[in-house]
Scaffold this motif. Structure first.
Motif, short mmCIF file in Angstrom:
data_model
loop_
_atom_site.label_atom_id
_atom_site.label_comp_id
_atom_site.label_asym_id
_atom_site.label_seq_id
_atom_site.Cartn_x
_atom_site.Cartn_y
_atom_site.Cartn_z
N MET A 184 0.85 -1.18 0.00
CA MET A 184 0.00 0.00 0.00
C MET A 184 0.89 1.24 0.00
O MET A 184 2.05 1.20 0.38
CB MET A 184 -0.93 0.00 1.21
N MET A 185 0.32 2.34 -0.39
CA MET A 185 1.06 3.59 -0.43
C MET A 185 0.31 4.61 0.41
O MET A 185 -0.86 4.90 0.17
CB MET A 185 1.18 4.08 -1.88
N LEU A 186 0.97 5.16 1.41
CA LEU A 186 0.39 6.17 2.26
C LEU A 186 0.66 7.52 1.64
O LEU A 186 1.81 7.90 1.43
CB LEU A 186 1.01 6.09 3.66
N THR A 187 -0.39 8.26 1.29
CA THR A 187 -0.19 9.53 0.60
C THR A 187 -0.76 10.72 1.37
O THR A 187 -0.36 11.84 1.12
CB THR A 187 -0.83 9.51 -0.79
N GLU A 188 -1.72 10.48 2.26
CA GLU A 188 -2.31 11.59 3.00
C GLU A 188 -2.50 11.18 4.45
O GLU A 188 -2.93 10.06 4.74
CB GLU A 188 -3.66 11.99 2.41
N GLN A 189 -2.21 12.11 5.36
CA GLN A 189 -2.37 11.78 6.76
C GLN A 189 -2.62 13.05 7.57
O GLN A 189 -2.03 14.10 7.31
CB GLN A 189 -1.12 11.07 7.29
N VAL A 225 -5.19 8.04 4.90
CA VAL A 225 -5.72 7.46 3.67
C VAL A 225 -4.64 6.56 3.06
O VAL A 225 -3.50 6.98 2.89
CB VAL A 225 -6.14 8.54 2.65
N LEU A 226 -5.04 5.33 2.73
CA LEU A 226 -4.17 4.37 2.08
C LEU A 226 -4.69 4.12 0.68
O LEU A 226 -5.91 4.02 0.47
CB LEU A 226 -4.14 3.06 2.87
N TYR A 227 -3.77 3.99 -0.29
CA TYR A 227 -4.17 3.77 -1.67
C TYR A 227 -3.70 2.39 -2.16
O TYR A 227 -2.90 1.73 -1.52
CB TYR A 227 -3.59 4.87 -2.57
N ALA A 259 -13.82 4.34 5.27
CA ALA A 259 -14.52 4.57 4.01
C ALA A 259 -13.62 4.04 2.90
O ALA A 259 -12.41 4.32 2.88
CB ALA A 259 -14.80 6.05 3.80
N TYR A 260 -14.20 3.27 1.99
CA TYR A 260 -13.43 2.63 0.91
C TYR A 260 -14.05 3.00 -0.43
O TYR A 260 -15.25 2.81 -0.64
CB TYR A 260 -13.45 1.11 1.09
N ILE A 277 -11.65 11.44 1.86
CA ILE A 277 -12.31 10.75 0.74
C ILE A 277 -13.75 11.22 0.67
O ILE A 277 -14.46 11.22 1.68
CB ILE A 277 -12.25 9.23 0.92
N ASP A 278 -14.18 11.63 -0.51
CA ASP A 278 -15.55 12.10 -0.72
C ASP A 278 -16.53 10.96 -0.47
O ASP A 278 -16.47 9.91 -1.13
CB ASP A 278 -15.69 12.63 -2.15
#
Length: 220
Positions: free
Chosen positions: A5-10, A16-18, A41-42, A136-137
């Motif tokens: 996984m790539m962590l991009t926002e925190q 948020v994991l992508y 939320a996914y 995440i919207d």
């Protein structure tokens, strides 16, 4: 469990994991367990894990309780399922609302303890608090899950959104669940009596619901 996984926002209260596939999402839910405060939320590979703050929880609890008190005043059958995890693999969508309710479809799920959106109707109403602070919207996720009505409380205002045929939401001046009540006034009642405690708020919400119901009868 090893995940790619790539962590991009925190932020301090959320991450948020992508690049999370569906099986990884299911595994994370299992690892997190049921007895937790964090909510998820996914959306098609992006997963937000959020730990709610106290102000968030205050309005979640009070607005959620207000919905139940109004239902009692109106003698409406309902079911409240809190932050149940709702998900559909075919839609690559899953989330845990701040609260959710069955009204129109309450009889179809009455007495059930397990739910599957492949067979059961989705909740008729979901509640989201501080929706603009979410990374995440939530709207596209709710739309793909088929939730007919959303109440979103943010910055002191309660807005109503209704699901459209294209799985988007449009703001509405009225609620499908309580069409005869100006539900946007609920936060005003809560804030007016906030310093007098929960019991007072509940009493005033019931008075408010009774008064508006009586006024509607007189108009008719």
């Amino acid at each position: 469990m090893v995940l790619t996984m790539m962590l991009t926002e925190q932020r301090a209260d959320r991450v948020v994991l992508y690049n999370i596939d569906w099986q990884q999402f299911e595994n994370i839910l299992m690892d997190l367990g049921q007895t937790r405060s964090a909510r998820i939320a996914y959306d098609n590979g992006a997963l937000e894990i959020m730990s709610p703050l106290s102000e968030h929880e205050y309005y979640k609890e009070n607005i959620g309780t207000a919905i139940q008190d109004i239902a009692e005043v109106l003698e409406r059958d309902y079911e409240s399922l809190g932050s149940t995890t709702w998900r559909k693999q075919a839609k690559m969508a899953g989330l845990e609302p701040d609260n959710c309710f069955y009204f129109q479809n309450e009889s179809k799920i009455r007495g059930k303890l397990d739910y599957d959106l492949n067979y059961d109707p989705p909740p008729d109403l979901a509640l989201e608090i501080d929706i603009t602070s979410k990374l995440i919207d939530r709207f596209p996720i709710y739309g793909r899950l088929g939730i007919p009505e959303l109440w979103c409380y943010d910055e002191g205002k309660l807005k109503i959104y209704l699901l459209q045929a294209d799985e988007t939401y449009q703001e509405s001046p009225f609620s499908l669940v309580f069409p005869d009540l100006p539900v946007q006034e609920i936060p005003e009642v809560i804030n007016q009596y906030r310093l007098e405690g929960r019991r007072k708020i509940r009493q005033e919400i019931r008075k408010w619901a009774n008064s508006n119901t009586q006024n509607r009868v007189l108009e008719i």
